[in-house]
Design an enzyme around this catalytic site. Structure first.
Site, short mmCIF file in Angstrom:
data_model
loop_
_atom_site.label_atom_id
_atom_site.label_comp_id
_atom_site.label_asym_id
_atom_site.label_seq_id
_atom_site.Cartn_x
_atom_site.Cartn_y
_atom_site.Cartn_z
CG PHE A 182 -1.91 0.99 1.43
CD1 PHE A 182 -3.16 0.85 0.85
CD2 PHE A 182 -1.65 2.11 2.21
CE1 PHE A 182 -4.15 1.82 1.05
CE2 PHE A 182 -2.63 3.08 2.41
CZ PHE A 182 -3.88 2.94 1.83
N GLY A 183 0.99 1.90 -1.14
CA GLY A 183 1.96 2.99 -1.28
C GLY A 183 1.33 4.36 -1.17
CB THR A 242 4.03 7.11 3.66
OG1 THR A 242 2.93 6.78 4.52
CG2 THR A 242 4.98 8.05 4.38
CD GLU A 243 4.27 11.00 -2.52
OE1 GLU A 243 4.61 12.20 -2.50
OE2 GLU A 243 3.60 10.48 -3.44
CB SER A 272 0.55 13.35 9.43
OG SER A 272 1.32 12.64 10.36
CB THR A 324 4.16 -2.75 5.26
OG1 THR A 324 4.33 -1.79 6.29
CG2 THR A 324 4.15 -4.15 5.85
N GLY A 363 12.77 -7.94 35.03
CA GLY A 363 14.08 -7.45 35.44
C GLY A 363 15.04 -7.48 34.26
CD GLU A 374 -2.68 0.63 8.88
OE1 GLU A 374 -3.89 0.73 9.04
OE2 GLU A 374 -2.12 -0.39 8.43
CB THR A 382 0.98 9.83 14.58
OG1 THR A 382 0.21 11.05 14.45
CG2 THR A 382 2.03 9.77 13.47
P1 FAD Z 1 5.01 13.16 10.18
O1 FAD Z 1 3.68 13.25 9.49
O2 FAD Z 1 6.10 14.02 9.69
O3 FAD Z 1 4.75 13.42 11.73
C1 FAD Z 1 5.82 13.69 12.65
C2 FAD Z 1 5.21 14.08 13.99
O4 FAD Z 1 4.37 15.26 13.83
C3 FAD Z 1 4.28 12.99 14.57
O5 FAD Z 1 4.38 12.98 15.97
C4 FAD Z 1 2.88 13.47 14.17
O6 FAD Z 1 1.88 12.98 15.03
C5 FAD Z 1 3.04 14.99 14.28
N1 FAD Z 1 2.09 15.69 13.44
C6 FAD Z 1 2.00 15.70 12.08
N2 FAD Z 1 0.96 16.45 11.69
C7 FAD Z 1 0.35 16.91 12.80
C8 FAD Z 1 -0.80 17.72 13.08
N3 FAD Z 1 -1.58 18.20 12.09
N4 FAD Z 1 -1.10 17.99 14.37
C9 FAD Z 1 -0.34 17.50 15.40
N5 FAD Z 1 0.74 16.71 15.20
C10 FAD Z 1 1.08 16.41 13.94
N6 FAD Z 1 2.94 4.11 4.86
C11 FAD Z 1 2.30 3.60 3.78
O7 FAD Z 1 1.78 4.33 2.95
N7 FAD Z 1 2.23 2.24 3.60
C12 FAD Z 1 2.79 1.36 4.46
O8 FAD Z 1 2.70 0.15 4.25
C13 FAD Z 1 3.49 1.87 5.60
N8 FAD Z 1 4.12 1.03 6.46
C14 FAD Z 1 4.95 1.55 7.43
C15 FAD Z 1 5.75 0.70 8.18
C16 FAD Z 1 6.63 1.20 9.13
C17 FAD Z 1 7.52 0.29 9.89
C18 FAD Z 1 6.68 2.62 9.34
C19 FAD Z 1 7.63 3.21 10.35
C20 FAD Z 1 5.88 3.46 8.62
C21 FAD Z 1 5.01 2.94 7.65
N9 FAD Z 1 4.23 3.79 6.84
C22 FAD Z 1 3.55 3.28 5.77
C23 FAD Z 1 4.32 5.23 7.01
C24 FAD Z 1 3.50 5.75 8.20
O9 FAD Z 1 2.14 5.63 7.94
C25 FAD Z 1 3.95 7.21 8.45
O10 FAD Z 1 5.27 7.13 8.98
C26 FAD Z 1 3.01 7.92 9.40
O11 FAD Z 1 1.78 8.18 8.77
C27 FAD Z 1 3.59 9.24 9.92
O12 FAD Z 1 4.06 10.02 8.88
P2 FAD Z 1 5.54 10.63 8.97
O13 FAD Z 1 6.47 9.54 9.32
O14 FAD Z 1 5.80 11.39 7.72
O15 FAD Z 1 5.49 11.62 10.21
#
Ligand code: FAD
Length: 383
Positions: free
Chosen positions: A123-124, A126-127, A132, A158, A338, A362, A364
């Site tokens: 499922f692609g 995130t970039e 988020s 994933t 422990g 999915e 945060t």
């Molecule tokens: P960011 O969006 O940059 O967020 C960083 C921080 O800022 C977080 O604490 C967040 O809560 C906070 N934040 C952001 N916006 C706001 C807001 N408006 N208000 C308050 N706080 C905010 N993605 C896919 O598409 N397909 C997958 O299969 C997939 N698998 C994954 C597997 C793993 C092991 C990991 C680590 C990630 C995977 N992801 C996948 C991506 C995952 O969904 C994203 O990492 C996640 O959505 C967060 O995006 P980001 O890492 O860019 O963090």
């Protein structure tokens, strides 16, 4: 309200647990150290119905209900969250998107293969620049005659290097979330490349990848749903995905409870079992409470899905609470053990590392709170 499980549901759970205790639990430490599960387990899991559970029988699945699905995800989470992720991304995020938004041809082509795991999906969404804020993604799909040509990059995907088909979200117009379209891209299409990301804190048995799309040409029939409706498809699918993540977290909490009780009963300090000390029971009581509370939120959400009622906010609540509970429970589990809890021979350390990502992907924990807050107040505080 009837919270009891049917005979079929109990029987599926028991069979799933027995299978995973034999085929996964003895190997999970090695898979975690090797940073790859043994994929030979995938067809065996498919045989048991893990992949096809909620896919209708006409498309090669079992046509099961979502409470049973939640039980299956719980058992997978208790055994090894890396396996849970493989299933819930391939047959959940990808399979359900096709089931609910695909054409009849797309369903006939992909669902029987995803239900039997003869093909895996990823499922692609995130970039590198948008996580988020997925509605602002920048991968592009440009119409060229009867085809679309895709360019862009995806991050943290994933199953990325294992998948046969990628559900890719790309921009077809500059209209924010309304300019996003979903495409089903066979991963052997020229220009598609997946590179594994090593060194993850948890879910180390699972392949997480970067996807590179360089002039990937697909026919217009690869569009899933309507042009410009991709973001809606992603958000709708992630609601059900959150239920799977939450149920997997219940499994982590349950695993922490079982191993903590077992260890506390068998380890003696100051002349009596650890389990006899009130401060140790305090930690065990917290884990037990987290297990019950998280499970009830998950079952409530699964029941809403089965009844065909709105469940998005319930899924956010279940995912938020269960993922935070899993981190808490795994920390408590390590504390009960422990020093032994700090090494991977005991499951607490892996449970903690695996649980940690559940509060991130999915959506945060902060994003779940914004979704719940919007539902309660009617005010969108995302931007
Ligand atoms: P960011 O969006 O940059 O967020 C960083 C921080 O800022 C977080 O604490 C967040 O809560 C906070 N934040 C952001 N916006 C706001 C807001 N408006 N208000 C308050 N706080 C905010 N993605 C896919 O598409 N397909 C997958 O299969 C997939 N698998 C994954 C597997 C793993 C092991 C990991 C680590 C990630 C995977 N992801 C996948 C991506 C995952 O969904 C994203 O990492 C996640 O959505 C967060 O995006 P980001 O890492 O860019 O963090």
């Amino acid at each position: 309200m009837d919270l009891s499980l049917s005979d079929e549901q109990q029987s599926f759970r028991d069979t799933a647990r027995a299978f995973l205790d034999k085929e996964a639990v003895p190997h999970r430490i090695q898979w975690d150290r090797d940073e790859a599960v043994d994929l030979a387990i995938v067809p065996k899991m498919a045989e048991l119905g893990f992949f096809g559970l909620t896919i209708p029988e006409e498309y090669g699945g079992l046509g099961g209900d979502y409470v049973t699905y939640a039980l299956a995800m719980e058992e997978l989470g208790r055994a090894d969250s890396a396996l849970r992720g493989i299933v819930s991304v391939s047959s959940g995020l990808v399979g359900k998107s096709i089931l609910f938004f695909g054409s009849e041809e797309q369903k006939q082509e992909w669902l029987p293969q995803l239900a039997t795991a003869s093909k895996l999906g990823c499922f692609g969404l995130t970039e590198p620049g948008t996580g988020s804020d997925a509605g602002n993604l920048t991968s592009r799909a440009v119409k060229d005659g009867d085809d679309y040509v895709l360019n862009g990059q995806k991050l943290f995907i994933t199953n990325g290097t294992w998948a046969d088909v990628a559900l890719v979200f790309a921009r077809t117009s500059d209209d924010g979330p309304r300019g996003v379209t979903a495409f089903l891209v066979p991963t052997d299409t020229p220009g598609f490349e997946a590179r594994e990301i090593k060194g993850k804190l948890g879910l180390r048995g699972q392949a997480t990848a970067e996807l590179f799309l360089s002039d990937v040409r697909v026919p217009a029939s690869a569009v899933l749903g309507e042009v410009g409706k991709g973001f809606k498809i992603a958000m709708s699918t992630l609601d059900k995905g959150r239920l799977a993540v939450a149920a997997g977290c219940v499994g982590i909490v349950q695993g922490c409870l079982e191993t903590s009780v077992d260890y506390a009963l068998n380890r003696t300090q100051f002349g009596k079992p650890l389990a006899g000390f009130q401060l140790v029971q305090d930690m065990i009581a917290d884990i037990s409470l987290d297990a019950d509370a998280a499970r009830l939120l998950v079952w409530r959400c699964a029941d809403l899905v089965d009844r065909g009622e709105p469940f998005g906010t319930a899924a956010s609540k279940a995912k938020l609470f269960a993922s935070e509970a899993a981190v808490r429970a795994a920390n408590n589990c390590i504390q009960v053990h422990g020093g032994a809890g700090y090494v991977d021979e005991y499951p607490g350390a892996k449970y903690l590392r695996d649980a940690r990502v559940m509060t991130l992907y999915e959506g945060t924990s902060q994003i779940q709170k914004l979704l719940i807050g919007r539902a309660e107040t009617g005010i969108n505080a995302f931007v």
